[in-house]
Design a protein around this motif. Sequence first.
Motif, mmCIF file in Angstrom:
data_model
loop_
_atom_site.group_PDB
_atom_site.id
_atom_site.type_symbol
_atom_site.label_atom_id
_atom_site.label_comp_id
_atom_site.label_asym_id
_atom_site.label_seq_id
_atom_site.Cartn_x
_atom_site.Cartn_y
_atom_site.Cartn_z
ATOM 1 N N HIS A 104 -11.669 -0.943 -5.973
ATOM 2 C CA HIS A 104 -10.920 0.183 -6.547
ATOM 3 C C HIS A 104 -9.862 -0.281 -7.549
ATOM 4 N N CYS A 105 -9.044 -1.269 -7.152
ATOM 5 C CA CYS A 105 -7.967 -1.715 -8.038
ATOM 6 C C CYS A 105 -8.290 -3.038 -8.741
ATOM 7 N N ASP A 165 -5.439 -1.554 4.093
ATOM 8 C CA ASP A 165 -4.559 -2.670 4.465
ATOM 9 C C ASP A 165 -3.580 -3.048 3.357
ATOM 10 N N HIS A 166 -3.993 -2.922 2.101
ATOM 11 C CA HIS A 166 -3.071 -3.271 1.012
ATOM 12 C C HIS A 166 -2.540 -2.025 0.284
ATOM 13 N N HIS A 167 -2.722 -0.863 0.891
ATOM 14 C CA HIS A 167 -2.211 0.421 0.363
ATOM 15 C C HIS A 167 -2.627 0.623 -1.097
ATOM 16 N N CYS A 168 -3.926 0.578 -1.337
ATOM 17 C CA CYS A 168 -4.490 0.703 -2.683
ATOM 18 C C CYS A 168 -4.189 2.086 -3.260
ATOM 19 N N LYS A 169 -3.669 2.099 -4.474
ATOM 20 C CA LYS A 169 -3.307 3.369 -5.126
ATOM 21 C C LYS A 169 -4.516 4.058 -5.748
ATOM 22 N N SER A 226 -2.896 -11.221 -3.414
ATOM 23 C CA SER A 226 -2.035 -10.505 -4.353
ATOM 24 C C SER A 226 -0.945 -9.699 -3.678
ATOM 25 N N LEU A 227 -0.995 -9.557 -2.366
ATOM 26 C CA LEU A 227 0.047 -8.826 -1.644
ATOM 27 C C LEU A 227 1.316 -9.679 -1.619
#
Length: 192
Positions: A27-28, A41-45, A11-12
């Motif tokens: 989380h997301c 690594d994917h900067h999860c909000k 999804s990145l």
Amino acid sequence: MDLSHVGKHCSLKDCRQLDFLPFRCPHCKISFCLEHRKPQDHHCKHYTPPRPAVKAICTDCNRSIQADGDKTVAQLLADHYKKGECKKFVVTKPHKCTFHKSNGKVCKRREFDPIVCKWCNMNFCIRHRHAEDHNCKGLEMKKQRRVVPKKGPKEGPMKNAESCSKAARKRGSGTNVAHSRLVKQFQSVKVK
């Protein structure tokens, strides 16, 4: 053989790699490849990093002190005191009793709240709070100012107000009697 329907793309936006065993971020809830599976690594909000490990607990204020690099427990506690984070719970009873005993010594009891006599405006402890208990000079002056003609001895076993109030305290004041009656009444209702 066409395998486009098997697996998912990362999804990145920069990656979009086709992965046959994608990882789903807890989380997301989005699917990622092996390289971007971690929240960092994917900067999860939606990811909040865990708190740092607790290294020591202050014995004075019971606050936990987080580990800060390679500092020892003694260094962490010293920093804790220097920063002013430690709130020691000190019990102070600021209101001192002003009663003087018969031997000339002052009563050493202290109270959290002031107990001021309404006749002499002095502060006393629980034991000496009544005017009769601390030989109140203000009460004596009030009695002297009140001039009442004597008609003879009072009837009944109590002859003066001082002995009456002391005797009432010994056997229980009206509020104590009323309270005990309420307690008995409540207990009888509770049993039924």
